[in-house]
Design an enzyme around this catalytic site. Structure first.
Site, PDB file in Angstrom:
ATOM      1  N   SER A  63       0.763  -1.503  -0.089  1.00  0.00           N
ATOM      2  CA  SER A  63       0.101  -0.013   0.014  1.00  0.00           C
ATOM      3  C   SER A  63       0.793   1.176   0.163  1.00  0.00           C
ATOM      4  CB  SER A  63      -0.949   0.040   1.294  1.00  0.00           C
ATOM      5  OG  SER A  63      -2.208  -0.818   0.979  1.00  0.00           O
ATOM      6  N   TYR A 240      -4.724   4.112   7.767  1.00  0.00           N
ATOM      7  CA  TYR A 240      -6.049   3.627   7.704  1.00  0.00           C
ATOM      8  C   TYR A 240      -6.722   4.129   9.257  1.00  0.00           C
ATOM      9  CZ  TYR A 240      -3.403   0.728   4.617  1.00  0.00           C
ATOM     10  OH  TYR A 240      -2.554   0.289   3.665  1.00  0.00           O
TER      11      TYR A 240
HETATM   12  N1  GLN Z   1      -1.808  -5.353  -2.087  1.00  0.00           N
HETATM   13  C1  GLN Z   1      -2.480  -5.498  -0.716  1.00  0.00           C
HETATM   14  C2  GLN Z   1      -4.136  -5.537  -1.069  1.00  0.00           C
HETATM   15  O1  GLN Z   1      -4.603  -4.908  -1.744  1.00  0.00           O
HETATM   16  C3  GLN Z   1      -2.168  -4.102  -0.243  1.00  0.00           C
HETATM   17  C4  GLN Z   1      -2.974  -3.713   1.078  1.00  0.00           C
HETATM   18  C5  GLN Z   1      -1.931  -2.944   2.079  1.00  0.00           C
HETATM   19  O2  GLN Z   1      -0.868  -2.945   1.968  1.00  0.00           O
HETATM   20  N2  GLN Z   1      -2.651  -2.272   3.177  1.00  0.00           N
HETATM   21  O3  GLN Z   1      -4.711  -6.114  -0.217  1.00  0.00           O
END
Ligand code: GLN
Length: 390
Positions: A63, A240
């Site tokens: 992410s 988040y």
């Molecule tokens: N590739 C991961 C997903 O889409 C990325 C999520 C993350 O790093 N929080 O679930």
């Protein structure tokens, strides 16, 4: 080891014993990561990379790609076009939540998966390869070296990415995602699977810290207003449903990823990154958070504590053939303008009424227009010999 690197090493040693959390389980390749890895890096204005711990260990960016693909969308399309497809409000929900705004159908922000998929869908290109190439080019410019996709992690994500695909279809049903869901989602999986080290992330963070200019390569990567927009969104949404507490404790715009990376930005000072694969209940790395929090505390980086320089620009008073010269340096903000005016008032009471006083603003590093206007206004109410050179 230089003194700053030694302080980083102390931070790392202090957080090392914490073995709480677990690697991301829902992507099989990530579940298998070595949980003991730990690294910290920072890059300042002169582009020197300081790193401690497992600083050459590669992991997928996950992410943490989101703010940089957002930068690409903003750079290519402008703020209004991006905001038409994705909001900028903190969600207070987990990163993979299935939630869209009531009336517009927009995902709440570009840092959760739904918003990131909507953002990736804005990247120009006819197919997954073309779009991935443009993402890889920009993220490589941020990192100052060519980045590569880890094909195994990509395959693992794509094979288990049903929830993200569902988000893509939901977005398309609301008219947020136009065109192929598959192209958008596969491009998103590829961007998440780019391999980086903690050093790369620190350079990427520093490029945002210095207004879109990479301090290592000295290349302008994105415009200054794009970097500022990205940081603003990271500040409120980057961690988040931990974003509010993070801002309280650490006070820096940041972004985390499920492979265990955290990147944080101290604007005009440092780009910082930390890595440790064990995650907490929000999907944020336990020890990377602890490392950045400790660093912010020890170096006084919290953005919302008072910082001197804006309020106290450098002021030196000299003489030239005509009279006094008040030279300004550094950055002039509103509080700084107030301080300069009080210096001038002091001079006006000390000097004879016909004294010549020149306020020289030409050496200021950065001027905020209203601050300069305030100085002009103040000079008008001073004796006739006071003037501004700008
Ligand atoms: N590739 C991961 C997903 O889409 C990325 C999520 C993350 O790093 N929080 O679930």
């Amino acid at each position: 080891m230089d003194p700053i690197t030694a302080l980083f090493q102390e931070v790392l040693d202090d957080v090392r014993p914490d073995d709480a959390g677990a690697t991301a389980q829902y992507i099989p390749e990530l579940a298998a990561a070595d949980p003991e890895r730990l690294a910290l890096a920072a890059v300042g204005p002169f582009g020197r990379v300081r790193a401690v711990g497992d600083d050459s260990a590669e992991f997928t960016i996950q992410s943490i790609s989101k703010p940089f693909v957002l930068a690409l969308a903003l750079q290519e399309r402008g703020r209004d076009e991006v905001l038409a497809k994705v909001g900028v409000e903190p969600s207070g929900e987990p990163f993979n939540a299935i939630s869209l705004e009531d009336i517009t159908g927009r995902p709440v922000n570009p840092m959760v998966n739904a918003g990131a998929i909507a953002t990736t869908a804005l990247v120009r290109g006819d197919d997954v390869d073309e779009r991935t190439a443009s993402v890889v080019d920009l993220l490589s410019a941020f990192a100052g070296r060519s980045l590569w996709v880890d094909e195994e992690v990509y395959a693992s994500e794509s094979a288990t990415g049903d929830r993200n695909r569902a988000l893509g279809h939901l977005l398309r049903s609301h008219g947020i995602l136009e065109g192929s869901v598959e192209i958008a989602v596969e491009t998103y999986f590829r961007q998440c699977s780019l391999l980086v080290t903690v050093r790369d992330l620190a350079v990427m963070a520093s490029t945002l810290a210095f207004g879109g200019m990479n301090p290592v390569t000295r290349e302008r990567v994105v415009d200054e207003d794009v970097a500022r927009d990205v940081l603003s969104i990271m500040a409120s949404c980057g961690m988040y449903d931990f974003s509010g507490e993070w801002m309280l404790r650490v006070g820096l715009p940041a972004k985390s990823g499920v492979s265990g990376g955290v990147l944080a930005v101290a604007p005009s000072q440092f780009g910082i990154a930390a890595f440790s694969p064990r995650l907490d209940e929000h999907g944020n790395s336990v020890r990377a958070i602890a490392a950045v929090e400790t660093l912010s505390e020890r170096f006084g980086m919290h953005l919302l504590e008072s910082h001197e320089t804006l309020a106290t620009p450098a002021v030196t008073v000299d003489r030239d053939a005509e009279g006094r010269v008040v030279r300004l340096g550094g950055e002039l903000g509103l509080a700084g303008a107030e301080r300069v005016v009080s210096v001038l008032r002091g001079l006006a009471t000390e000097l004879p009424v016909d004294a010549i006083v020149t306020l020289d603003a030409r050496e200021l590093g950065r001027v905020h227009p209203a601050a300069l206007a305030a100085l002009r206004g103040a000079l008008e109410s001073m004796p006739g010999g006071f003037r501004l050179r700008e």
